[in-house]
Each structure stands twice: as structure tokens, then as C-alpha cells.
Design an enzyme around this catalytic site. Structure first.
Site, PDB file in Angstrom:
ATOM      1  CB  CYS A   1      39.319  70.144  25.302  1.00  0.00           C
ATOM      2  SG  CYS A   1      40.779  69.261  25.876  1.00  0.00           S
TER       3      CYS A   1
ATOM      4  CB  CYS B   1      42.892  73.663  29.957  1.00  0.00           C
ATOM      5  SG  CYS B   1      44.524  73.244  29.310  1.00  0.00           S
TER       6      CYS B   1
ATOM      7  CD  GLN C   1      57.356  65.410  39.547  1.00  0.00           C
ATOM      8  OE1 GLN C   1      56.338  66.041  39.286  1.00  0.00           O
ATOM      9  NE2 GLN C   1      57.564  64.871  40.735  1.00  0.00           N
TER      10      GLN C   1
ATOM     11  CG  PHE D   1      56.181  57.813  48.482  1.00  0.00           C
ATOM     12  CD1 PHE D   1      55.159  56.868  48.411  1.00  0.00           C
ATOM     13  CD2 PHE D   1      56.395  58.456  49.691  1.00  0.00           C
ATOM     14  CE1 PHE D   1      54.368  56.587  49.520  1.00  0.00           C
ATOM     15  CE2 PHE D   1      55.611  58.191  50.801  1.00  0.00           C
ATOM     16  CZ  PHE D   1      54.601  57.253  50.721  1.00  0.00           C
TER      17      PHE D   1
ATOM     18  CB  CYS E   1      50.830  66.718  42.750  1.00  0.00           C
ATOM     19  SG  CYS E   1      50.163  65.062  43.070  1.00  0.00           S
TER      20      CYS E   1
END
Length: 418
Positions: free
Chosen positions: A75, A78, A253, A280, A374
Site C-alpha cells: 500500500c 504510508c 485539513q 488562501f 504543508c
């Protein structure tokens, strides 16, 4: 590809182990510094075949879908579940520290606000109809292959315990053989599921889908390409005292807990401000909270997000005036005269950062600025403009809301000297 043995020296920015070879660095997913591993290599990318000598910091991943031997495939959701948590958190903070150092910004970081399993309230899954059913999961690492998931330890229980329900919704809606996206948001009133797909629902299929979904009590809303299919209850998320109906599939978020930390830091810094700009602004993550103490002007290019913000502001008692403006701040940043009315400002751009706007802010007279990002690299670049323009960097707070991934949030607080 023939197998070869390499030593892993460090972790790269995306969480892959890095081996240094005669032909340059090679990136090996699911490995750790200090390990000796066997790999199958193709240029600078490699597939892990076996760990010959493991790092003492290697731990058992909590998810059965993680890693090269993961259930259903590796996967790609992660990157670092195999890393000791304390070492992982140090590495996460170092991503911010290194980005600042590249811009020659020297400031001690605040201690990382750590993410915990079961906090992620928003997932974006991929679905694909087969002859038998619908596969729903994440893309495999470095692949378009979909790894079907039955558990997800990063997600809030409202999502992780209802993956079968989400799959039933996807099955009811899906037609054709093309892959489609399923965005799932856990809200106060239930799951908000937004499906984006290269397909059109015929009337009969639409009725069958509605009948199926209405029998699922966990669902607040299902949309297909922005059109509401069913909405038993209005989906609600809280921004302070304001109740907001999110845009279907729109930006929110990833973690409500991380969002709360960010909002608290920003609000405390801008509390002395008499008039605040939120650039933003999205659907009001910061604007609606800041309006509890001062008038706020929100600027955003997404008209649906602005509509959600405006509706929430009008419906919430006790807020100071909230005005809004639709503007593309990448192409048309607020200029000197536009910024003059404000003594406080927060900006939270996408990963590309806010280069054009930061250059204008550096020439402004705004007293206090909070920068949220981020992407540590673009944040550091934007901070350099502000520092060179006369702002003092007071603090940088790294926040991990993307558990076991190479992504990290940060909040930087600045004040104009003098």
C-alpha cells in the site's frame, strides 16, 4: 533486473532509504539507515528483496497492508510504519529544520506536535469495478495498481470501522471499468463521500444507488462529480463556533486535532490585531475562528469554498464582520494598497507556496503574520522573502498531521521589526 546488496545511509525526503553507489544514489522504499539490504534495481529506483541486516530502529508495522509483503500488495498510503516512533518524529522535525537551513534561516524549532493513529478524518481512496465487485483502496507504492484495504490505522474510527460501508456506496455508484476517486470526510453528522469518476449514472442506476445508500445510517451525503446524489443529513464540520458544510471533495485539513493546534497558534499570535486578512482562506478554517475577536477579510479563488465560508459566517452569532473576495493569489497577489487596512494576516497556500504574495507582504506594513504550510521547502522560501523585507521570525512549529508519511505541516509566526 539482477539482485545486488547495498547499505542504506540515510532517509530521503520521501521516506525512502538512500544507498550511495558508484553510479549515484539509489532509493529503496521500506528500508532504514544502517541496514544492509538486497535489492532489484532500475536506475535510481529499487525494489526491496530482503533485509540482510536490520536496523535496531526497525519495528513491526501496525497495518497488514504496509510494506513489500503487505496484504494485497505494498500500500502506498504510508511510507514509514516500520520506523521507531521516536526516531520517526525526529526525522519529521528535521524535514522542517533542513528546509530552513537551505534558506540560511537559523531558529530553534518548537517541539513537534505529534500525530497519533486514528486521527485522520479525510481519506482519498481509489476504486475500480471488476467482474465480481469493486476494489477500494490506495495505489501501491510507485504503481497504479490498487491495493484493496480492509483496515486503515491512520483513519478515525468513523472511517476505519466503516470501510465496508464506503465500499458498498462505491459499488452502488460505479459503472464501467475506469478507476475513480472516492474522497471520504468524517463529519459531525456522518460520512461525506465525494466520488469523482469518468462515468455518468443513468436514471435506473441512479435510483438503485439512492435506494442502497439511503439504507446506510452512517452516511450524511454522497456526491458524484459535485452533484448531490443523496443527503440524508447536512454534513457539518466545526471551525470554532461556526458550523460549516464542506464543499464536496474540497480541501479540509486532514486531522481535526492538528487543525485545532494550528488554529490555536495562529489565533494567539493575531489576537492583538484590529483587522485581519486570511489569504488562501478555503472555507474558513482560520477566518471563522479569527472572526470571534476581530473583523476578517477572506481571500480565496474557489467560489464554492467562499460560499461555504460566507454561509457559515452569516449563520453564526457572535462573530465580527467577515468579508470575502474571490481572487487568484498566484497570478494576482494582494498589493500594497490592498494590504494597507490590515495589521494582522494569515496565509495557508497549497504546496506550491505563496511566492508572489510573500514578495508583496515583505513590502507591506502589516504588524503580525502567521504563515501555515504543508511544504517546508516552499515555506522556507517564502519566509526568506519576509525576513529580508524586515520581518522577525519569532517561532516555527512543526505539526505532524500526516502520520507515517513524508509530509509535515508547519506554522511560522512573524512580526515586523520596530
Amino acid at each position: 533486473m539482477s539482485a545486488e546488496t547495498v547499505d542504506i545511509r540515510e532517509l530521503g525526503a520521501q521516506g525512502d532509504g538512500v544507498a550511495h553507489t558508484e553510479t549515484g544514489p539509489v532509493f529503496v522504499p521500506f528500508t532504514l539507515p544502517g541496514e544492509t539490504v538486497s535489492i532489484a534495481r532500475e536506475k535510481a529506483k529499487a525494489t526491496l528483496m530482503a533485509v540482510k541486516s536490520a536496523s535496531p530502529l526497525r519495528v513491526e508495522p501496525p497495518c497488514p497492508h504496509f510494506g513489500p509483503d503487505g496484504e494485497g500488495g505494498a500500500c502506498g498510503g504510508c511510507s514509514l510504519q516500520h520506523y521507531d516512533m521516536a526516531a520517526y518524529r525526529d526525522w519529521k522535525a528535521d524535514l522542517v529544520r533542513q528546509a530552513l537551513a537551505e534558506q540560511k534561516i537559523d531558529i530553534p524549532l518548537e517541539p513537534l506536535i505529534a500525530a497519533q493513529p486514528g486521527e485522520r478524518r479525510r481519506l482519498v481512496l481509489t476504486g475500480l469495478r471488476t467482474d465480481r465487485s469493486v476494489i477500494l483502496g490506495f495505489a501501491a507504492a510507485r504503481s497504479h495498481q490498487i491495493v484493496p484495504i480492509r483496515v486503515c490505522p491512520i483513519a478515525v474510527p468513523a472511517i476505519s470501522q466503516r470501510l465496508d460501508t464506503i465500499r458498498r456506496v462505491a459499488t452502488a455508484v460505479a459503472t464501467g471499468t475506469a478507476a475513480f476517486r472516492v474522497s471520504v470526510l468524517a463529519t459531525v453528522s456522518g460520512l461525506d463521500i465525494a466520488i469523482t469518476a469518468p462515468m455518468k449514472l443513468q436514471d435506473r442506476r441512479r435510483l438503485l444507488a439512492i435506494e442502497t445508500i439511503l439504507g446506510l445510517s452512517e452516511i450524511a451525503r454522497v456526491t458524484v462529480d459535485g452533484e448531490v446524489l443523496v443527503e440524508p443529513r447536512r454534513p457539518i464540520i466545526q471551525f470554532g463556533k461556526a458550523s460549516v458544510t464542506p464543499v464536496p471533495g474540497g480541501f479540509v485539513q486532514a486531522s481535526a486535532i492538528a487543525e485545532g493546534h494550528m488554529a490555536q497558534i495562529v489565533s494567539a499570535h493575531l489576537k492583538p490585531s484590529k483587522r485581519i486578512a486570511d489569504l488562501f482562506a478555503g472555507s474558513g478554517t482560520f477566518a471563522l475562528r479569527l472572526a470571534e475577536s476581530a473583523p476578517v477579510h477572506a481571500v480565496e479563488n474557489d467560489k464554492l469554498a467562499l460560499a461555504a465560508l460566507d454561509a457559515a459566517a452569516r449563520a453564526t452569532q457572535g462573530l465580527r464582520p467577515v468579508t470575502h473576495q474571490k481572487q487568484d493569489l498566484f497570478r494576482s497577489p494582494l498589493m500594497g494598497m490592498d494590504l494597507k487596512p490590515f495589521d494582522g494576516l494569515v496565509f495557508d497556500p497549497p504546496r506550491a507556496g505563496a511566492e508572489a504574495q510573500s514578495r508583496e507582504l515583505a513590502r507591506s506594513s502589516i504588524r503580525r503574520i502567521a504563515a501555515v504550510s504543508c511544504n517546508p521547502t516552499t515555506l522556507a522560501r517564502d519566509l526568506r522573502f519576509l525576513i529580508d523585507g524586515g520581518y522577525k521570525l519569532l517561532s516555527v512549529q512543526p505539526i505532524d498531521q500526516f502520520l507515517w508519511s513524508p509530509h509535515v505541516e508547519a506554522v511560522a509566526l512573524l512580526e515586523r521589526k520596530g
